[in-house]
Design a protein around this motif. Structure first.
Motif, PDB file in Angstrom:
ATOM      1  N   VAL A   1      26.231  42.696  33.269  1.00  0.00           N
ATOM      2  CA  VAL A   1      27.744  42.212  32.435  1.00  0.00           C
ATOM      3  C   VAL A   1      29.293  42.794  34.020  1.00  0.00           C
ATOM      4  O   VAL A   1      29.526  41.043  33.940  1.00  0.00           O
ATOM      5  CB  VAL A   1      28.152  42.191  31.462  1.00  0.00           C
ATOM      6  CG1 VAL A   1      28.486  43.087  31.087  1.00  0.00           C
ATOM      7  CG2 VAL A   1      29.401  40.712  30.795  1.00  0.00           C
ATOM      8  N   TYR A   2      29.083  43.748  34.568  1.00  0.00           N
ATOM      9  CA  TYR A   2      29.965  44.794  35.611  1.00  0.00           C
ATOM     10  C   TYR A   2      30.208  43.607  36.461  1.00  0.00           C
ATOM     11  O   TYR A   2      31.024  43.229  36.781  1.00  0.00           O
ATOM     12  CB  TYR A   2      30.397  45.882  35.217  1.00  0.00           C
ATOM     13  CG  TYR A   2      30.440  46.737  34.328  1.00  0.00           C
ATOM     14  CD1 TYR A   2      31.488  46.529  33.798  1.00  0.00           C
ATOM     15  CD2 TYR A   2      28.856  47.265  33.792  1.00  0.00           C
ATOM     16  CE1 TYR A   2      31.030  47.479  32.795  1.00  0.00           C
ATOM     17  CE2 TYR A   2      29.246  48.282  32.673  1.00  0.00           C
ATOM     18  CZ  TYR A   2      30.356  48.049  32.086  1.00  0.00           C
ATOM     19  OH  TYR A   2      30.776  49.255  30.931  1.00  0.00           O
ATOM     20  N   GLY A   3      29.522  42.747  36.764  1.00  0.00           N
ATOM     21  CA  GLY A   3      29.424  42.049  37.925  1.00  0.00           C
ATOM     22  C   GLY A   3      30.173  40.900  38.078  1.00  0.00           C
ATOM     23  O   GLY A   3      31.425  41.159  38.737  1.00  0.00           O
ATOM     24  N   ILE A   4      29.760  40.034  37.035  1.00  0.00           N
ATOM     25  CA  ILE A   4      31.125  39.214  36.741  1.00  0.00           C
ATOM     26  C   ILE A   4      32.251  39.709  36.258  1.00  0.00           C
ATOM     27  O   ILE A   4      33.375  39.091  37.038  1.00  0.00           O
ATOM     28  CB  ILE A   4      29.847  38.326  35.551  1.00  0.00           C
ATOM     29  CG1 ILE A   4      28.956  37.687  35.993  1.00  0.00           C
ATOM     30  CG2 ILE A   4      31.114  36.776  34.688  1.00  0.00           C
ATOM     31  CD1 ILE A   4      28.192  37.105  35.083  1.00  0.00           C
ATOM     32  N   MET A   5      32.327  40.738  35.429  1.00  0.00           N
ATOM     33  CA  MET A   5      33.971  40.836  35.253  1.00  0.00           C
ATOM     34  C   MET A   5      34.353  41.385  36.239  1.00  0.00           C
ATOM     35  O   MET A   5      35.931  40.790  36.638  1.00  0.00           O
ATOM     36  CB  MET A   5      33.834  41.880  33.648  1.00  0.00           C
ATOM     37  CG  MET A   5      33.365  41.402  32.690  1.00  0.00           C
ATOM     38  SD  MET A   5      33.248  42.663  31.291  1.00  0.00           S
ATOM     39  CE  MET A   5      34.930  42.995  30.854  1.00  0.00           C
ATOM     40  N   ILE A   6      33.860  42.172  36.750  1.00  0.00           N
ATOM     41  CA  ILE A   6      34.635  42.822  38.145  1.00  0.00           C
ATOM     42  C   ILE A   6      34.988  41.986  38.525  1.00  0.00           C
ATOM     43  O   ILE A   6      36.306  41.205  39.523  1.00  0.00           O
ATOM     44  CB  ILE A   6      33.671  43.651  38.779  1.00  0.00           C
ATOM     45  CG1 ILE A   6      34.081  45.190  37.681  1.00  0.00           C
ATOM     46  CG2 ILE A   6      34.677  44.237  39.893  1.00  0.00           C
ATOM     47  CD1 ILE A   6      32.731  46.253  38.466  1.00  0.00           C
ATOM     48  N   GLY A   7      34.048  40.881  39.422  1.00  0.00           N
ATOM     49  CA  GLY A   7      34.496  39.576  40.406  1.00  0.00           C
ATOM     50  C   GLY A   7      35.642  38.534  39.841  1.00  0.00           C
ATOM     51  O   GLY A   7      36.807  38.160  40.555  1.00  0.00           O
ATOM     52  N   GLY A   8      35.508  38.324  38.498  1.00  0.00           N
ATOM     53  CA  GLY A   8      36.355  37.353  37.555  1.00  0.00           C
ATOM     54  C   GLY A   8      37.405  38.121  37.502  1.00  0.00           C
ATOM     55  O   GLY A   8      38.927  37.380  38.294  1.00  0.00           O
ATOM     56  N   TRP A   9      37.631  39.077  37.512  1.00  0.00           N
ATOM     57  CA  TRP A   9      39.090  39.923  37.619  1.00  0.00           C
ATOM     58  C   TRP A   9      39.742  40.022  38.702  1.00  0.00           C
ATOM     59  O   TRP A   9      40.597  39.908  39.198  1.00  0.00           O
ATOM     60  CB  TRP A   9      39.634  41.180  36.627  1.00  0.00           C
ATOM     61  CG  TRP A   9      40.246  42.048  36.764  1.00  0.00           C
ATOM     62  CD1 TRP A   9      41.111  41.738  36.138  1.00  0.00           C
ATOM     63  CD2 TRP A   9      41.455  42.615  37.278  1.00  0.00           C
ATOM     64  NE1 TRP A   9      41.955  42.252  35.804  1.00  0.00           N
ATOM     65  CE2 TRP A   9      41.949  43.382  37.094  1.00  0.00           C
ATOM     66  CE3 TRP A   9      40.586  43.606  38.473  1.00  0.00           C
ATOM     67  CZ2 TRP A   9      43.446  44.397  37.758  1.00  0.00           C
ATOM     68  CZ3 TRP A   9      41.194  44.617  39.016  1.00  0.00           C
ATOM     69  CH2 TRP A   9      42.651  45.052  38.363  1.00  0.00           C
ATOM     70  N   ALA A  10      38.928  40.516  39.823  1.00  0.00           N
ATOM     71  CA  ALA A  10      39.646  40.829  41.096  1.00  0.00           C
ATOM     72  C   ALA A  10      39.657  39.469  41.841  1.00  0.00           C
ATOM     73  O   ALA A  10      41.212  40.035  42.656  1.00  0.00           O
ATOM     74  CB  ALA A  10      38.351  41.581  41.748  1.00  0.00           C
ATOM     75  N   SER A  11      39.851  38.519  41.418  1.00  0.00           N
ATOM     76  CA  SER A  11      39.911  37.166  41.557  1.00  0.00           C
ATOM     77  C   SER A  11      41.296  36.653  42.168  1.00  0.00           C
ATOM     78  O   SER A  11      41.623  36.355  42.235  1.00  0.00           O
ATOM     79  CB  SER A  11      39.133  36.067  41.276  1.00  0.00           C
ATOM     80  OG  SER A  11      37.598  36.393  41.458  1.00  0.00           O
ATOM     81  N   ASN A  12      42.175  37.443  40.797  1.00  0.00           N
ATOM     82  CA  ASN A  12      43.142  36.884  40.293  1.00  0.00           C
ATOM     83  C   ASN A  12      43.090  35.901  40.244  1.00  0.00           C
ATOM     84  O   ASN A  12      44.832  35.091  40.631  1.00  0.00           O
ATOM     85  CB  ASN A  12      44.246  37.836  41.531  1.00  0.00           C
ATOM     86  CG  ASN A  12      46.163  38.176  40.999  1.00  0.00           C
ATOM     87  OD1 ASN A  12      46.047  38.067  39.745  1.00  0.00           O
ATOM     88  ND2 ASN A  12      46.850  38.616  42.048  1.00  0.00           N
ATOM     89  N   ASN A  13      42.941  35.080  39.371  1.00  0.00           N
ATOM     90  CA  ASN A  13      42.951  33.519  39.646  1.00  0.00           C
ATOM     91  C   ASN A  13      42.719  33.059  37.786  1.00  0.00           C
ATOM     92  O   ASN A  13      41.801  33.878  36.854  1.00  0.00           O
ATOM     93  CB  ASN A  13      42.152  33.008  39.852  1.00  0.00           C
ATOM     94  CG  ASN A  13      41.219  31.490  39.934  1.00  0.00           C
ATOM     95  OD1 ASN A  13      41.522  31.125  38.791  1.00  0.00           O
ATOM     96  ND2 ASN A  13      41.411  30.914  40.448  1.00  0.00           N
ATOM     97  N   LYS A  14      43.656  32.960  36.910  1.00  0.00           N
ATOM     98  CA  LYS A  14      43.296  32.228  35.180  1.00  0.00           C
ATOM     99  C   LYS A  14      41.807  32.261  35.445  1.00  0.00           C
ATOM    100  O   LYS A  14      41.409  32.393  34.347  1.00  0.00           O
ATOM    101  CB  LYS A  14      44.477  31.614  34.587  1.00  0.00           C
ATOM    102  CG  LYS A  14      44.437  30.386  35.680  1.00  0.00           C
ATOM    103  CD  LYS A  14      46.391  29.891  35.031  1.00  0.00           C
ATOM    104  CE  LYS A  14      46.008  28.097  35.545  1.00  0.00           C
ATOM    105  NZ  LYS A  14      47.197  28.118  35.740  1.00  0.00           N
ATOM    106  N   TYR A  15      41.310  31.272  36.103  1.00  0.00           N
ATOM    107  CA  TYR A  15      40.019  30.580  35.312  1.00  0.00           C
ATOM    108  C   TYR A  15      39.039  31.398  35.541  1.00  0.00           C
ATOM    109  O   TYR A  15      38.429  31.170  35.023  1.00  0.00           O
ATOM    110  CB  TYR A  15      40.461  29.197  36.049  1.00  0.00           C
ATOM    111  CG  TYR A  15      41.095  27.708  36.030  1.00  0.00           C
ATOM    112  CD1 TYR A  15      40.936  27.334  34.681  1.00  0.00           C
ATOM    113  CD2 TYR A  15      41.574  28.003  37.282  1.00  0.00           C
ATOM    114  CE1 TYR A  15      41.492  25.971  35.180  1.00  0.00           C
ATOM    115  CE2 TYR A  15      42.769  27.227  36.968  1.00  0.00           C
ATOM    116  CZ  TYR A  15      42.547  26.356  35.753  1.00  0.00           C
ATOM    117  OH  TYR A  15      43.719  24.996  35.764  1.00  0.00           O
TER     118      TYR A  15
END
Lengths: 344, 166
Positions: free
Chosen positions: A131-145
């Motif tokens: 799950v870290y792959g998804i969480m890190i990627g999602g957070w690092a994008s700096n996009n609310k979606y």
């Protein structure tokens, strides 16, 4: 360990790795063909005969596309995200027994990279860090979606891990071992665990669908609400890694379902016709892959048949239905084992 | 071989533990803490306690740290600069840090006279042995701690509820 063993294990690791990649690659093609079949279309049919080269074309396209890293993103984590997703997806194949063993020149070569005595827990550990792959990627994008997609993914995966673990507990109680190889070996002939624990199998499969973020549980990348979910900002091969990791996870999940509940490499009645152990091992592996392909087909069939859950429905299903049912299942398994005298 | 692995894992564990403290960004701190947990799980494997290693990864790295990350990602989404802490808070932090240091040094003072390797059975960390010990010798503490967990869980659910109908 001798040098021969090390070389053999390395060859096996490379084989498992490349087979996972190959199956994942052609899963994308199969998914499009099956979707087309279910929707009465033709599907990809331009690249090569029957469109068989389509995955290669897609891969080349992914590599050639421009790679965009958003200015406001966290650059290091933006790159680490898809790498972690891909890395954890490739780590699980090593504990799965792909077949019995080959005997060449009096030496035994088991068709499993390593038989850890806690194989099932190893699988869980790798799934839980996936799950870290998804969480890190999602957070690092700096996009609310992306962030919403990442948060959905993490809460969904944690919730369904619990029910998945509990459904496995009943299986472990029955088999009495945590080693994946022993569980597979116990289901010789027709003694498949699904016949003893059909309900546990159903629970496990539902949770496996949720863990791989596949429809009807694909809320993390729900297009109608979140643009593209956690990988909205990704392009080129980084996006490819995320999508590819999902297909590898699907392949490994199918392999785990087949091993734990559907007999793994065991083939009923094979002993009547084939006596050579090497041929039996090879046929067992082939049969195992047939089972895996069936489950991959099931994943796709469900995806193109069922609509997506709403987010609150997903959470209610996980916490208020699946976990209590799994607990009851554990208790019921214990009672039945006690009544039949398997435990004292 | 094992010695080199031990030093490598210890180096990673200590380095990432230091980075947890020194990182300015709380998300980095959480990620370094996860690396620390993995290094410690590696130590468990070196001690032939695979079960403990797997459970450590599943529970700490896989569940608890995901929740940490979850909360920290939601915190301070819009503020980029760290707020200045009040002076009395800094003073208190220094004092409590020194006290912790004293306790740690005090507890490690007699460590060099202890006998390492007092473990009789090298396979004590394997699942079946661990289960036998837990459910035979230490059944009462085991059950009491599970009751504690249940109480903590119930308490968390009650606190998390917005309003309780009386």
């Amino acid at each position: 360990m001798e040098w021969g063993d090390i070389i053999y294990k390395s060859i096996l690791v490379v084989c498992v790795f490349s087979v996972s990649l190959l199956v994942a690659m052609y899963s994308t093609y199969a998914e499009r063909k099956i979707a087309a079949f279910l929707q009465d279309r033709l599907g990809p049919n331009r690249a090569g005969p029957f469109g068989i080269l389509q995955p290669v074309a897609d891969g080349v396209k992914m590599f050639m596309k421009e790679e965009i890293i958003p200015d406001v993103s966290n650059k290091a984590l933006f790159i680490i995200g898809p790498s972690v997703a891909m890395f954890t997806a490739c780590m699980t194949g090593v504990v799965i027994p792909w077949g019995t063993e080959l005997v060449i020149g009096g030496k035994h070569y088991p068709l499993q990279v390593t038989d850890v005595n806690i194989g099932i827990l190893y699988l869980f550990g790798v799934v839980s860090i996936g799950v870290y792959g998804i969480m890190i990627g999602g957070w690092a994008s700096n996009n609310k979606y992306s962030l919403l997609g990442a948060i959905r993914a993490s809460s969904q995966m944690i919730s369904y891990e619990l029910a998945m673990g509990l459904s496995i507990v009943a299986l472990i109680m029955m088999t009495g071992t945590l080693s994946v190889r022993e569980i597979a070996a116990q289901q010789v002939g027709w003694h498949w665990n699904v016949l003893y624990q059909p309900f546990g199998c159903l629970l496990f499969m539902i949770c496996a669908f949720a863990e791989t973020n596949r429809a009807p549980f694909d809320l993390p990348e729900c297009e109608t609400e979140l643009v593209g979910g956690y990988h909205t900002e990704y392009s080129s091969m980084k996006l490819g890694f995320y999508l590819f990791a999902e297909y590898i996870n699907m392949f490994i999940s199918s392999a785990v379902i087949a091993t734990l509940y559907f007999g793994g490499y065991n083939m009923p009645f094979i002993g009547r016709w084939v006596h050579d152990p090497n041929w039996m091992a090879i046929l067992g592996t082939v049969f195992f892959f047939c089972k895996i392909f069936f489950f991959i087909f099931l994943f796709m069939w469900v995806r193109w048949t069922l609509p997506r859950f709403r987010y609150d429905q997903l959470m209610n299903l996980g916490w208020k239905i699946l976990i209590p049912l799994a607990l009851l299942h554990v208790a019921a398994t214990g009672v039945v084992m006690w009544l039949t005298g398997q435990i004292h | 071989m094992t010695v080199y692995l031990f030093y490598l894992l210890s180096f990673i564990a200590i380095l990432s533990a230091l980075m947890v403290v020194f990182s300015r960004n709380p998300v980095y701190s959480v990620l370094y803490l996860i690396v620390t947990f993995f290094a410690i799980a590696g130590h468990y494997v070196l001690l032939n306690a695979q079960f403990l290693a797997a459970v450590h990864v599943i529970v700490y790295a896989g569940a608890i740290m995901v929740l940490f990350l979850y909360v920290i990602m939601m915190l301070n989404l819009n503020t980029y600069n760290e707020m200045q802490k009040a002076n009395w808070l800094r003073f208190g932090a220094v004092v409590s840090g020194c006290l912790l240091m004293v306790v740690l040094v005090g507890s490690l003072k007699g460590a060099e006279t202890m006998q390492p390797g007092a473990v009789h059975d090298a396979n004590i960390g394997l699942v079946s042995n661990l289960g036998n010990v837990l459910f035979k010798e230490f059944l009462l503490p085991f059950e009491v701690s599970s009751l504690l967990f249940l109480a903590a869980m119930t308490g968390a659910v009650m606190l998390g509820k917005k309003s309780i109908r009386s």
